[in-house]
Design a protein around this motif. Structure first.
Motif, PDB file in Angstrom:
ATOM      1  N   PRO A  77       0.801  -1.232   0.000  1.00 51.89           N
ATOM      2  CA  PRO A  77       0.000   0.000   0.000  1.00 51.89           C
ATOM      3  C   PRO A  77       0.831   1.277   0.000  1.00 51.89           C
ATOM      4  O   PRO A  77       0.315   2.339  -0.359  1.00 51.89           O
ATOM      5  N   GLU A  78       2.084   1.189   0.421  1.00 48.46           N
ATOM      6  CA  GLU A  78       2.936   2.375   0.441  1.00 48.46           C
ATOM      7  C   GLU A  78       3.528   2.684  -0.923  1.00 48.46           C
ATOM      8  O   GLU A  78       4.050   3.781  -1.141  1.00 48.46           O
ATOM      9  N   LYS A  79       3.448   1.741  -1.830  1.00 50.69           N
ATOM     10  CA  LYS A  79       4.011   1.946  -3.168  1.00 50.69           C
ATOM     11  C   LYS A  79       3.135   2.921  -3.952  1.00 50.69           C
ATOM     12  O   LYS A  79       1.950   2.673  -4.161  1.00 50.69           O
ATOM     13  N   PRO A  80       3.682   4.054  -4.406  1.00 48.71           N
ATOM     14  CA  PRO A  80       2.844   5.051  -5.097  1.00 48.71           C
ATOM     15  C   PRO A  80       2.483   4.599  -6.518  1.00 48.71           C
ATOM     16  O   PRO A  80       3.241   3.865  -7.161  1.00 48.71           O
ATOM     17  N   LEU A  81       1.316   5.050  -6.947  1.00 47.91           N
ATOM     18  CA  LEU A  81       0.910   4.807  -8.327  1.00 47.91           C
ATOM     19  C   LEU A  81       1.588   5.810  -9.258  1.00 47.91           C
ATOM     20  O   LEU A  81       1.996   6.892  -8.820  1.00 47.91           O
ATOM     21  N   PRO A  82       1.733   5.480 -10.540  1.00 45.11           N
ATOM     22  CA  PRO A  82       2.239   6.477 -11.494  1.00 45.11           C
ATOM     23  C   PRO A  82       1.349   7.713 -11.516  1.00 45.11           C
ATOM     24  O   PRO A  82       0.135   7.626 -11.322  1.00 45.11           O
ATOM     25  N   GLN A  83       1.937   8.867 -11.743  1.00 42.57           N
ATOM     26  CA  GLN A  83       1.183  10.115 -11.790  1.00 42.57           C
ATOM     27  C   GLN A  83       0.343  10.173 -13.069  1.00 42.57           C
ATOM     28  O   GLN A  83       0.849   9.946 -14.156  1.00 42.57           O
ATOM     29  N   LEU A  84      -0.939  10.458 -12.890  1.00 42.74           N
ATOM     30  CA  LEU A  84      -1.840  10.613 -14.031  1.00 42.74           C
ATOM     31  C   LEU A  84      -2.171  12.083 -14.217  1.00 42.74           C
ATOM     32  O   LEU A  84      -2.375  12.814 -13.241  1.00 42.74           O
ATOM     33  N   HIS A  85      -2.244  12.523 -15.475  1.00 42.58           N
ATOM     34  CA  HIS A  85      -2.597  13.899 -15.776  1.00 42.58           C
ATOM     35  C   HIS A  85      -3.604  13.927 -16.918  1.00 42.58           C
ATOM     36  O   HIS A  85      -3.577  13.070 -17.807  1.00 42.58           O
ATOM     37  N   ALA A  86      -4.488  14.908 -16.874  1.00 47.98           N
ATOM     38  CA  ALA A  86      -5.480  15.058 -17.942  1.00 47.98           C
ATOM     39  C   ALA A  86      -4.779  15.248 -19.279  1.00 47.98           C
ATOM     40  O   ALA A  86      -3.787  15.968 -19.376  1.00 47.98           O
ATOM     41  N   GLY A  87      -5.296  14.587 -20.307  1.00 46.94           N
ATOM     42  CA  GLY A  87      -4.745  14.718 -21.651  1.00 46.94           C
ATOM     43  C   GLY A  87      -3.684  13.695 -22.004  1.00 46.94           C
ATOM     44  O   GLY A  87      -3.222  13.667 -23.150  1.00 46.94           O
ATOM     45  N   GLU A  88      -3.283  12.841 -21.057  1.00 53.66           N
ATOM     46  CA  GLU A  88      -2.288  11.812 -21.357  1.00 53.66           C
ATOM     47  C   GLU A  88      -2.939  10.618 -22.064  1.00 53.66           C
ATOM     48  O   GLU A  88      -4.082  10.256 -21.771  1.00 53.66           O
ATOM     49  N   ARG A  89      -2.186   9.998 -22.964  1.00 56.06           N
ATOM     50  CA  ARG A  89      -2.652   8.769 -23.615  1.00 56.06           C
ATOM     51  C   ARG A  89      -1.983   7.574 -22.924  1.00 56.06           C
ATOM     52  O   ARG A  89      -0.773   7.538 -22.758  1.00 56.06           O
ATOM     53  N   TRP A  90      -2.807   6.605 -22.503  1.00 54.80           N
ATOM     54  CA  TRP A  90      -2.319   5.432 -21.775  1.00 54.80           C
ATOM     55  C   TRP A  90      -2.844   4.154 -22.439  1.00 54.80           C
ATOM     56  O   TRP A  90      -3.888   4.160 -23.098  1.00 54.80           O
ATOM     57  N   GLN A  91      -2.109   3.095 -22.179  1.00 57.65           N
ATOM     58  CA  GLN A  91      -2.594   1.744 -22.481  1.00 57.65           C
ATOM     59  C   GLN A  91      -2.798   1.015 -21.158  1.00 57.65           C
ATOM     60  O   GLN A  91      -1.917   0.997 -20.304  1.00 57.65           O
ATOM     61  N   PHE A  92      -3.984   0.445 -20.973  1.00 56.03           N
ATOM     62  CA  PHE A  92      -4.342  -0.222 -19.724  1.00 56.03           C
ATOM     63  C   PHE A  92      -4.939  -1.593 -20.012  1.00 56.03           C
ATOM     64  O   PHE A  92      -5.534  -1.824 -21.072  1.00 56.03           O
ATOM     65  N   THR A  93      -4.816  -2.462 -19.007  1.00 53.86           N
ATOM     66  CA  THR A  93      -5.646  -3.659 -18.927  1.00 53.86           C
ATOM     67  C   THR A  93      -6.691  -3.396 -17.849  1.00 53.86           C
ATOM     68  O   THR A  93      -6.337  -3.081 -16.710  1.00 53.86           O
ATOM     69  N   VAL A  94      -7.962  -3.496 -18.195  1.00 58.33           N
ATOM     70  CA  VAL A  94      -9.030  -3.108 -17.279  1.00 58.33           C
ATOM     71  C   VAL A  94     -10.073  -4.210 -17.180  1.00 58.33           C
ATOM     72  O   VAL A  94     -10.152  -5.113 -18.025  1.00 58.33           O
ATOM     73  N   ARG A  95     -10.888  -4.106 -16.147  1.00 58.94           N
ATOM     74  CA  ARG A  95     -12.104  -4.898 -16.014  1.00 58.94           C
ATOM     75  C   ARG A  95     -13.267  -3.933 -15.840  1.00 58.94           C
ATOM     76  O   ARG A  95     -13.200  -3.029 -14.999  1.00 58.94           O
ATOM     77  N   LEU A  96     -14.317  -4.132 -16.629  1.00 61.82           N
ATOM     78  CA  LEU A  96     -15.427  -3.180 -16.682  1.00 61.82           C
ATOM     79  C   LEU A  96     -16.746  -3.847 -16.319  1.00 61.82           C
ATOM     80  O   LEU A  96     -16.873  -5.073 -16.387  1.00 61.82           O
ATOM     81  N   LYS A  97     -17.706  -3.015 -15.955  1.00 60.31           N
ATOM     82  CA  LYS A  97     -19.082  -3.473 -15.745  1.00 60.31           C
ATOM     83  C   LYS A  97     -20.029  -2.432 -16.331  1.00 60.31           C
ATOM     84  O   LYS A  97     -19.684  -1.247 -16.458  1.00 60.31           O
ATOM     85  N   ARG A  98     -21.211  -2.870 -16.667  1.00 64.47           N
ATOM     86  CA  ARG A  98     -22.222  -1.970 -17.209  1.00 64.47           C
ATOM     87  C   ARG A  98     -22.789  -1.086 -16.097  1.00 64.47           C
ATOM     88  O   ARG A  98     -22.715  -1.446 -14.919  1.00 64.47           O
TER      89      ARG A  98
END
Length: 514
Positions: free
Chosen positions: A138-159
């Motif tokens: 939990p102490e490990k920080p996530l990468p910084q996200l900023h508006a307008g950036e293009r990313w590639q992700f693996t996600v799980r979605l729901k309706r």
């Protein structure tokens, strides 16, 4: 008169569509074309009877147009859906961060515009994602996200899914209004990577500017208790306000001031108008090129539009920008329209561009407040005492919005008139200008002044909120009591000299006694 009624009926048609359990059969829309042909035919017929017939048929055309316009847009939006078989499965996609990332103790939440789906899945073009921290680290920080950036992700979605709770928050409708057609979270994967630092499109540039302003406010006021309120006033990020602060605002009836209200947008436009008008008159060459009044009006509209964009272009800001644009056009061409026509045109434009706005409480409260102000001020003799006029306006708005507040929230702040009498001028005329000017690097000290004023205001609001019986709470009244209540309020707010205005109180009784 007929134009205003037709515009209101268009809005009523859009609202009627939102109450349906399923989309209508579009073959019925051809009936509108038949009615239009009949109206055109009747235009060539003289006589009193056909004139009223034309008016009724035209009303039906506008009502149906609003209904089927909203239905057509709803069909297009609902068609952009996540396939049921891909719920809860890993999907690799490429997209752009399309909103201000919201950081919390568990991770970060953001919206994404999907550009490409690597997995053979049907994914909506606009989704909401959470990126959670690793539970094992939990102490490990996530990468910084900023508006307008293009990313590639693996996600799980729901309706989209929400609970059926009468008179409660409709989560599914909220997602539909914001065109969020699926939600989910980012999976831990080696393919999660940033592809571009900035996608240069107007919408993303605006979001990046909003993020830059938010981060500047947070850096200048890092541990100040009400820095989140200033962030909300500057860029419309209401997530920065804590829940205890929201409770104080709700109990004192000043919640509308903590979003980018129409009053704030009008104030910014007015300052820009006055400044440009004063400077423009100093140059004879500029005066010959364009009259100072027209230049000032144009500057006011541009300032209002830019501030509304910076604030996320919410419904109150939209309404104000459209109203100011209509007024500016009337002044520009020398054809100033009536207040009610301006309000109806703004109402029409908002619903034309966003039929789901009628699902938003702020839509009704915003237009309702302006309608009440116009009703008690337009065309009446000005009060000689400005303080008395201000008090009467506050009283009228508080009374006029009571039925809506009971229907929408099942509560009314009893101390709202007193809280707003202090909060409205202080927030709109002092705190907001100081906050916006303080965003500029050499003017940091203005942010400290704005926060100090906010601190004093909050001390007063917290004291008011703690008063016993500060809020009237009850069940949601039946719909018919809303009609009776509005009729009673209109009767009460008639001009002085209107007979038996006190009778209007009887129209309010069913709201509280049924």
């Amino acid at each position: 008169m007929y134009l205003r009624l037709n515009l209101v009926l268009f809005v009523a048609g859009a609202w009627l569509l939102q109450q349906q359990t399923e989309l209508p059969d579009f073959s019925w829309a051809w009936g509108l074309l038949a009615l239009l042909v009949i109206v055109i035919f009747l235009c060539f017929i003289q006589g009193r009877g056909p004139r009223y017939t034309r008016a009724v048929l035209l009303n039906l055309i506008f009502l149906g147009a609003g209904f089927f316009w909203a239905a057509w847009l709803a069909q297009a939006r609902l068609a952009d859906a996540l396939a049921a078989e891909w719920e809860g499965r890993d999907i690799t996609l490429i997209g752009v961060v399309a909103s201000l990332p919201q950081t919390n103790e568990r991770g970060v939440r953001f919206e994404m515009d999907v550009e490409e789906v690597k997995t053979p899945a049907s994914v909506p073009k606009h989704i909401s994602l959470n990126w959670y921290k690793d539970r094992r680290e939990p102490e490990k920080p996530l990468p910084q996200l900023h508006a307008g950036e293009r990313w590639q992700f693996t996600v799980r979605l729901k309706r989209p899914h929400g609970n059926a709770n009468p008179h409660g928050f409709d989560y599914e409708a909220w997602l539909l209004e914001r065109n969020i057609r699926a939600s989910g979270y980012v999976r831990e994967s080696s393919v999660n990577t940033r592809l571009d630092e900035m996608v240069k499109r107007p919408a993303y540039l605006v979001e990046r500017a909003r993020e830059a302003v938010r981060e500047r406010l947070k850096s200048v006021l890092p541990d100040y208790p009400y820095s989140g309120v200033l962030v909300a006033l500057a860029v419309g990020d209401q997530q920065a306000i804590t829940q205890p602060q929201w409770r104080v605002f709700a109990r004192t009836g000043v919640t509308h001031l903590m979003s980018i209200s129409g009053l704030h947008v009008t104030m910014v436009a007015g300052l820009a108008l006055a400044l440009v008008y004063a400077l423009w008159k100093l140059s004879p060459r500029l005066m010959l090129l364009l009259p100072a009044r027209k230049a000032a009006v144009l500057a006011g509209v541009i300032a209002a539009f830019l501030y509304a964009l910076l604030a996320g272009f919410a419904v109150p800001a939209q309404r104000t920008v459209y109203m100011l644009t209509i007024v500016a056009a009337a002044l520009w061409f020398g054809k100033m329209s009536s207040a009610s026509r301006v309000l109806c045109l703004a109402l029409f434009v908002v619903v034309l561009l966003d039929p789901w706005a009628v699902l938003e409480p702020g839509f009704w409260l915003s237009f309702g407040a302006v309608a009440v102000i116009f009703f008690v001020t337009a065309g009446r003799v000005t009060q000689p005492n400005w303080l008395r006029a201000w008090g009467l306006t506050q009283w009228a708005v508080t009374l006029g919005l009571t039925p809506l507040l009971l229907i929408l929230f099942q509560q009314v702040s009893v101390i709202s008139p007193f809280a707003n009498a202090v909060a409205i001028p202080l927030v709109s005329l002092v705190i907001v200008p100081l906050t916006l000017l303080g965003v500029l690097p050499p003017l940091d000290f203005l942010l400290f002044a704005a926060h100090q004023l906010m601190l004093w205001l909050m001390n007063m609001l917290e004291w008011m909120s703690a008063l016993p019986d500060a809020v009237w709470q009850q069940h949601a009244p039946p719909a018919w009591t809303l009609v009776a209540g509005v009729a009673g309020i209109v009767w009460l707010l008639m001009p002085r000299g209107f007979p038996s205005r006190w009778v209007g109180w009887t129209g309010l009784l069913p709201l509280f006694l049924v």
